[in-house]
Design a protein around this motif. Structure first.
Motif, PDB file in Angstrom:
ATOM      1  N   VAL A  54       3.445   0.820   3.144  1.00 35.27           N
ATOM      2  CA  VAL A  54       3.206  -0.189   4.182  1.00 35.27           C
ATOM      3  C   VAL A  54       2.941  -1.511   3.472  1.00 35.27           C
ATOM      4  N   GLU A  55       3.557  -2.566   3.930  1.00 32.87           N
ATOM      5  CA  GLU A  55       3.358  -3.886   3.367  1.00 32.87           C
ATOM      6  C   GLU A  55       2.659  -4.774   4.388  1.00 32.87           C
TER       7      GLU A  55
ATOM      8  N   LEU B 204       0.851  -1.187   0.000  1.00 32.40           N
ATOM      9  CA  LEU B 204       0.000   0.000   0.000  1.00 32.40           C
ATOM     10  C   LEU B 204       0.890   1.240   0.000  1.00 32.40           C
ATOM     11  N   PRO B 205       0.894   2.009  -1.082  1.00 34.02           N
ATOM     12  CA  PRO B 205       1.736   3.213  -1.144  1.00 34.02           C
ATOM     13  C   PRO B 205       1.312   4.240  -0.105  1.00 34.02           C
TER      14      PRO B 205
ATOM     15  N   GLY C  20      -9.629   7.960   5.113  1.00 24.18           N
ATOM     16  CA  GLY C  20     -10.918   7.264   5.048  1.00 24.18           C
ATOM     17  C   GLY C  20     -11.013   6.246   3.933  1.00 24.18           C
ATOM     18  N   PRO C  21     -10.690   6.614   2.686  1.00 26.18           N
ATOM     19  CA  PRO C  21     -10.760   5.631   1.590  1.00 26.18           C
ATOM     20  C   PRO C  21      -9.852   4.422   1.816  1.00 26.18           C
TER      21      PRO C  21
ATOM     22  N   PHE D 147      -1.652   7.797   3.922  1.00 23.16           N
ATOM     23  CA  PHE D 147      -1.331   8.835   4.890  1.00 23.16           C
ATOM     24  C   PHE D 147      -1.072  10.187   4.221  1.00 23.16           C
ATOM     25  N   ALA D 148      -1.316  11.243   4.977  1.00 25.78           N
ATOM     26  CA  ALA D 148      -0.810  12.556   4.603  1.00 25.78           C
ATOM     27  C   ALA D 148       0.681  12.593   4.937  1.00 25.78           C
ATOM     28  N   THR D 149       1.417  13.524   4.349  1.00 25.94           N
ATOM     29  CA  THR D 149       2.858  13.612   4.576  1.00 25.94           C
ATOM     30  C   THR D 149       3.161  13.750   6.062  1.00 25.94           C
ATOM     31  N   GLY D 150       4.033  12.872   6.559  1.00 25.14           N
ATOM     32  CA  GLY D 150       4.454  12.928   7.946  1.00 25.14           C
ATOM     33  C   GLY D 150       3.433  12.428   8.953  1.00 25.14           C
TER      34      GLY D 150
END
Length: 223
Positions: free
Chosen positions: A215-216, A113-114, A128-129, A119-122
């Motif tokens: 994240v994997e 998952l990229p 939500g999606p 996430f937003a930066t940092g």
């Protein structure tokens, strides 16, 4: 017939069977053209033949024992490979975001998952999606309960080692927390921050750094 010859014959026989079977076209296909089910059967046969051939204390029936164990090992390997094939296909159907990668590694599934969809930066707060897709992953994990699930956070090399370790750990824990909230047993889950120590692309370019921020979810069968 000695152990070496029996093992070779058992594996060669299954190889011929695999070659005669139709090639798969989904994520279960390896570079050889065999499905994961067929590859699992071959691997199981090889291990079974070696194991069976060494179990006979007097070596009188070593060839027979190896052949029997090869058949049992092939069946077990085929079952495991078939389950991974089916689980990967079900994941692909249930996850809506095309940027999520589902890779069947033969012995485990890798869901990538990229950062951009999570996430937003940092930040370590999951969007939500992305939560919707993680709930789909959780449903899949509950349908296939015989596995352990490793959630691993990764960053690029921008910033200090301490900052990246903390961020990758918090992100892994956030994703694992959502899976747990969706009903995945906590005993199956582990969360690990890998910081920037496992890049999949060069950190020298913006595109490479974007690939590394991810994240994997690693799904490893236990049976």
């Amino acid at each position: 017939m000695n152990l070496r010859k029996t093992s070779i014959l058992a594996v060669c026989g299954l190889t011929l069977l695999g070659a005669c079977a139709p090639a798969m076209t989904d994520t279960g296909t390896g570079a050889t053209g065999l499905s994961r089910t067929q590859q699992g059967a071959l691997a199981g046969a090889a291990v079974g033949a070696l194991y069976g051939g060494t179990r006979d204390s007097d070596s009188n029936n070593q060839g027979r024992d190896a052949a029997r164990a090869a058949i049992i090992g092939a069946a077990a390997g085929a079952v495991a490979g078939n389950i991974l094939d089916r689980q990967a296909a079900a994941l692909e159907q249930s996850i809506s975001n095309p940027n999520v990668q589902i890779i069947n590694r033969g012995s485990y599934l890798q869901v990538i998952l990229p950062e951009g969809i999570l996430f937003a930066t940092g930040s370590a707060a999951v969007s939500g999606p992305a939560q919707t897709d993680l709930y789909a992953v959780a449903r899949n994990l509950n349908q296939y309960p015989n596995s352990r699930v490793e959630v691993v956070g990764h960053t690029d090399n921008t910033g200090s080692a301490a900052l990246n370790q903390d961020l990758s750990q918090r992100r892994a824990q956030s994703v694992a927390g959502i899976l747990a909230a969706a009903g995945v047993a906590s005993g199956r889950l582990s969360a690990l921050g890998a910081s920037y120590n496992q890049p999949i692309a060069s950190n020298d370019t913006a595109a490479g750094r974007a690939q590394n921020r991810r994240v994997e979810i690693l799904i490893r069968p236990t049976q």
